[in-house]
Design an enzyme around this catalytic site. Structure first.
Site, PDB file in Angstrom:
ATOM      1  CG  HIS A 133     -19.329 -55.278  -3.273  1.00  0.00           C
ATOM      2  ND1 HIS A 133     -19.008 -55.056  -1.948  1.00  0.00           N
ATOM      3  CD2 HIS A 133     -18.670 -54.329  -3.975  1.00  0.00           C
ATOM      4  CE1 HIS A 133     -18.187 -54.013  -1.870  1.00  0.00           C
ATOM      5  NE2 HIS A 133     -17.974 -53.559  -3.083  1.00  0.00           N
ATOM      6  CE  LYS A 137     -15.623 -56.999  -3.847  1.00  0.00           C
ATOM      7  NZ  LYS A 137     -14.608 -56.479  -4.762  1.00  0.00           N
TER       8      LYS A 137
END
Length: 247
Positions: A133, A137
């Site tokens: 990701h 995040k």
């Protein structure tokens, strides 16, 4: 045609911004409110369904607020522990007509990858999960990776498989990653990534890799809309959009 009124909570985030646009563009839905962290949720603009895309620490209170007012919830926020899920379940017992969908991933391809992995799990001695990701995040591993690992572990247990083989006895730097229900899970955070998962299986003389990539958050919008349209027909708590889609 009567339109379903939808509020988006976390409307100024990356996912929230796209969700506001997707709801507003859907002919059968009406955007009742675009709410963010400094807004008073109140009656949610009269919404029948709330799409909750707030940060993990705020999501449980947002869900509780909606349930108390009889508003169905479609939740894309991760960080749901067993304790948090139990609290939602307990509150729903007092509001049995309300539906809450908590979806670790809304991308249809990710749901298919999970089902393919479930089918493959009994046939391979080794399995590990790698998720990637963007570095903004806040939680790791991702909700998708956690759910994938739990599904894999359950499928392996049902098939009578033992622990994933691993002779490692020394790992002071944590190179072997996390363990979720005994399944190794590795999290990568890189600028330029959105949401990516690899499920790696290994057996004597062969390997199988199941991979899903979301290159843009647009990939999550069809799943969010599907959840919004179906949540009222599924009272109680549901974890995983695949439960609605019969995948």
């Amino acid at each position: 045609m009567t339109k379903t009124k939808v509020a988006v909570i976390g409307a100024q985030g990356r996912m929230g911004t796209q969700a506001v646009g997707a709801v507003g563009s859907a002919g059968d839905l009406e955007l009742a409110g675009a709410l963010d962290k400094d807004d008073n949720l109140g009656d949610l603009g009269g919404a029948q369904v709330a799409v909750i895309l707030s940060v993990p620490d705020a999501a449980p209170d947002n869900v509780a607020h909606c349930i108390e007012r009889g508003v169905h919830c479609v939740v894309g926020t991760t960080g749901w522990t067993d304790e948090r899920l139990a609290a939602v379940q307990a509150q729903l017992e007092q509001h049995p007509s309300v539906g809450v969908l908590i979806a670790p991933n809304f991308a249809i391809g990710a749901l298919l990858a999970l089902e393919f992995a479930r089918k493959a799990a009994p046939y391979y001695e080794s399995v590990e999960v790698i998720e990637q990701h963007h570095p903004d995040k806040v939680d790791a591993p991702s909700g998708t990776a956690v759910r994938t690992a739990r599904v894999l572990a359950a499928a392996r247990a049902e098939a009578g498989l033992g622990d994933v083989p691993d002779a490692t006895t020394s790992d002071p730097l944590g190179a072997r990653g996390a363990r979720v229900d005994g399944i190794p899970v590795h999290a990568v955070r890189l600028r330029g990534r959105v949401a990516h998962e690899e499920i790696l299986f290994g057996g004597p003389g062969e390997a199988l890799t199941i991979r899903h990539d979301s290159f843009d958050r647009e990939s999550f919008m069809p799943g969010i809309l599907a959840g919004v349209r179906a949540v009222a027909d599924h009272p109680g708590l549901t974890v995983g959009l695949e439960q609605y889609l019969d995948i």
